[in-house]
Motif scaffolding. Structure first.
Motif, mmCIF file in Angstrom:
data_model
loop_
_atom_site.group_PDB
_atom_site.id
_atom_site.type_symbol
_atom_site.label_atom_id
_atom_site.label_comp_id
_atom_site.label_asym_id
_atom_site.label_seq_id
_atom_site.Cartn_x
_atom_site.Cartn_y
_atom_site.Cartn_z
ATOM 1 N N LEU A 110 0.822 -1.210 0.000
ATOM 2 C CA LEU A 110 0.000 0.000 0.000
ATOM 3 C C LEU A 110 0.858 1.263 0.000
ATOM 4 N N TRP A 111 1.918 1.260 0.804
ATOM 5 C CA TRP A 111 2.813 2.413 0.826
ATOM 6 C C TRP A 111 3.453 2.622 -0.547
ATOM 7 N N ALA A 163 -0.606 6.494 4.312
ATOM 8 C CA ALA A 163 0.068 6.506 3.004
ATOM 9 C C ALA A 163 -0.571 7.491 2.020
ATOM 10 N N PRO A 164 -1.894 7.492 1.823
ATOM 11 C CA PRO A 164 -2.468 8.489 0.919
ATOM 12 C C PRO A 164 -2.321 9.911 1.433
ATOM 13 N N SER A 444 -7.414 -4.882 -1.828
ATOM 14 C CA SER A 444 -6.358 -4.660 -2.816
ATOM 15 C C SER A 444 -5.961 -3.195 -2.784
ATOM 16 N N PRO A 445 -4.668 -2.882 -2.985
ATOM 17 C CA PRO A 445 -4.262 -1.476 -3.036
ATOM 18 C C PRO A 445 -4.964 -0.697 -4.140
ATOM 19 N N GLU A 460 -11.409 3.993 1.740
ATOM 20 C CA GLU A 460 -9.959 3.931 1.883
ATOM 21 C C GLU A 460 -9.422 2.968 0.837
ATOM 22 N N SER A 461 -8.142 3.153 0.475
ATOM 23 C CA SER A 461 -7.467 2.336 -0.536
ATOM 24 C C SER A 461 -7.911 2.750 -1.944
ATOM 25 N N GLY A 462 -7.077 2.417 -2.912
ATOM 26 C CA GLY A 462 -7.366 2.755 -4.296
ATOM 27 C C GLY A 462 -7.326 4.258 -4.551
ATOM 28 N N PRO A 463 -7.707 4.674 -5.757
ATOM 29 C CA PRO A 463 -7.740 6.111 -6.067
ATOM 30 C C PRO A 463 -8.644 6.907 -5.139
#
Length: 485
Positions: A110-111, A163-164, A444-445, A460-463
């Protein structure tokens, strides 16, 4: 083993200014791991916010490729230190060591995923057309952001939040759960080694009162929360009463698994037993309500009973590599799950397998299957967050969808069938943020994660994950101003 128990504020470890501490016990045998975990005071939170606020201007202006390089190095350090971090997580909340390692390697990905976004956040422009106005939309970081993690997946939840935020140019304060504070407390040294400037990321620990300090702080622009629905409501209320900060919530679930007559039986059994039981059922989107079509019900019930009995034999010391399933996170969670099991027995709900504690020490609960509980039974309607499923039957697709959606939650769901048209049709009608087809859902990232209804707001996660840490600014330029003479 040595462990860090201090707060990490403005690039340095320090004790709580109040002197308050909390204890962590190993749930596998009730032994004391440490009684020195520092609890953040109001002053500590103010200091963390001040540090993050001071670090924000320079961090947002740091070139994207430089921010990305720091994030990538941190991902490398997570993997390099996976054994130590996994052991700390396992000692605190009972996660089997193999599961704990997987839940660190996933966040490293993810990072790396969000490092790819650093410096690539673009805007939009629109031509003047008839109105004579040239239009620009640019996306800017929010400022100081905060995250509150649940205890069941510290590293995943921390990565989803931090991370985002880093890629977008924000600074951050992370509060870990009081049940699992040790591994994230070790982040401080790794953050410094990766090259994050002081104040960009701060790590604090404590229970609900510390989370309340963050949710009500006037200088925090956004808070991302993962936890229970009641606590999520409290976060929203605190935001509304303070500075109307942006709030994203990932709350509970009571997810359905729909198994149709044409499903591949062994696959459906595996994903609703072995995969469901990973982390001892302490996964918010795990499908704990299993709905089986009548034609396959007898075979499924026989097979899932056997699978849960085999799982019981693989439950044990989480520090051993061959242990598949460990204890629940602590005594409080154990007592909560046991109250559901005792309540179901008093209601007369049929127990197919399990239904009791396992062993004399620790917080182990037998993998449990209930058959045909009443639609209003708490084991069927409420999130148990333990190794417990309820199995009911349905006649046709219409009834399956009706049963699946008969819940206040809407986080996860799974569908098992050999008919891909039906799988997609049913997936479109299920009121949930995630759907797994012929598999337990895996994050999934690249894809967003979040829920419908009372399972939360935001993703959360993804674009979608990075969009939650940006705010649009619209700029209009009048192109019809005559030149100066």
């Amino acid at each position: 083993m040595s462990m860090q128990t201090n707060l990490f504020i403005n690039g340095e470890y320090r004790p709580s200014s109040s002197g308050e501490t909390l204890s962590v016990h190993n749930p596998s045998d009730d032994s004391l791991v440490t009684d020195k975990v520092q609890v953040a005071s109001e002053k500590d939170i103010d200091d963390a916010v001040a540090g993050a606020k001071a670090a924000f201007p320079k961090w947002r202006e740091t070139a994207g490729h430089k921010r990305a390089a720091i994030m990538l190095k941190f991902a490398d350090l997570l993997e390099k230190n996976v054994d130590k971090l996994a052991k700390l997580e396992s000692m605190a909340m009972g996660q089997p060591i193999t599961v704990a390692k997987a839940m660190i390697k996933g966040p490293a990905a993810l990072w790396r995923y969000y490092a790819g976004y650093a410096g690539k956040v673009s805007g939009e422009t629109f031509p003047p057309d008839e109105d004579g106005t040239y239009k620009i939309v640019q996306y800017e970081p929010l400022g100081v952001c905060a995250g509150i993690c649940a205890w069941n997946g510290t590293h995943v939840l921390a990565a989803w939040k931090m991370a985002p935020a880093m890629a977008a140019g924000n600074t951050f304060i992370l509060k870990t759960s009081e049940k699992s504070p040790l591994a994230a407390a070790a982040y401080g040294d790794l953050l410094n080694e990766a090259g994050f400037p002081p104040g960009v990321i701060n790590i604090v620990t404590g229970a609900g009162p510390v989370g309340s300090l963050l949710a009500s702080h006037m200088d925090i622009a956004k808070i991302a929360f993962t936890g229970s629905a009641p606590a999520g409501r409290a976060v929203m209320q605190a935001s509304a009463k303070s500075n109307m900060k942006i709030v994203s919530l990932e709350l509970g679930g009571k997810s359905p698994a729909l198994i149709f007559d044409d499903a591949e039986l062994d696959n459906a059994v595996s994903h609703t037993s072995t995969n469901f039981l990973r982390n001892s059922g302490q996964i918010c989107f795990a499908s704990s309500r299993v709905l089986v079509q009548e034609g396959l019900a007898d075979k499924y019930i026989e097979a899932v009973k056997k699978s849960f009995e085999e799982a019981d034999k693989k439950m044990g010391d989480p520090s051993l590599d061959d242990t598949a399933y460990g204890p629940l996170a602590d005594k409080k969670q154990f007592e909560r799950v046991m109250s559901f099991l005792h309540g179901a027995r008093e209601e007369g709900v049929q127990v197919l397998v399990g239904g009791d504690r396992k062993g004399e020490k620790g917080t182990y609960v037998q993998p449990t299957v209930f058959l045909n509980p009443d639609l209003k039974s708490k084991v069927y309607t409420d999130e148990i967050f333990g190794p417990v499923i309820s199995v009911r039957t349905f006649k046709d697709e219409e009834e399956a969808i009706q049963l699946a959606n008969d819940t206040t939650y809407g986080l996860g769901s799974t569908v098992y069938t050999s008919d891909i048209a039906r799988a997609l049709r049913v997936a479109g009608k299920i009121e949930a943020g995630t759907v797994g087809i012929n598999s337990a859902f895996n994050t999934s990232p690249q894809t967003p994660f979040g829920g419908y209804k009372q399972s939360g707001i935001g993703r959360e996660s993804g674009p979608e994950g990075i969009k939650g840490y940006l705010q649009p600014k619209t700029i209009h330029i009048n192109m019809n101003v005559p030149p100066r003479k």
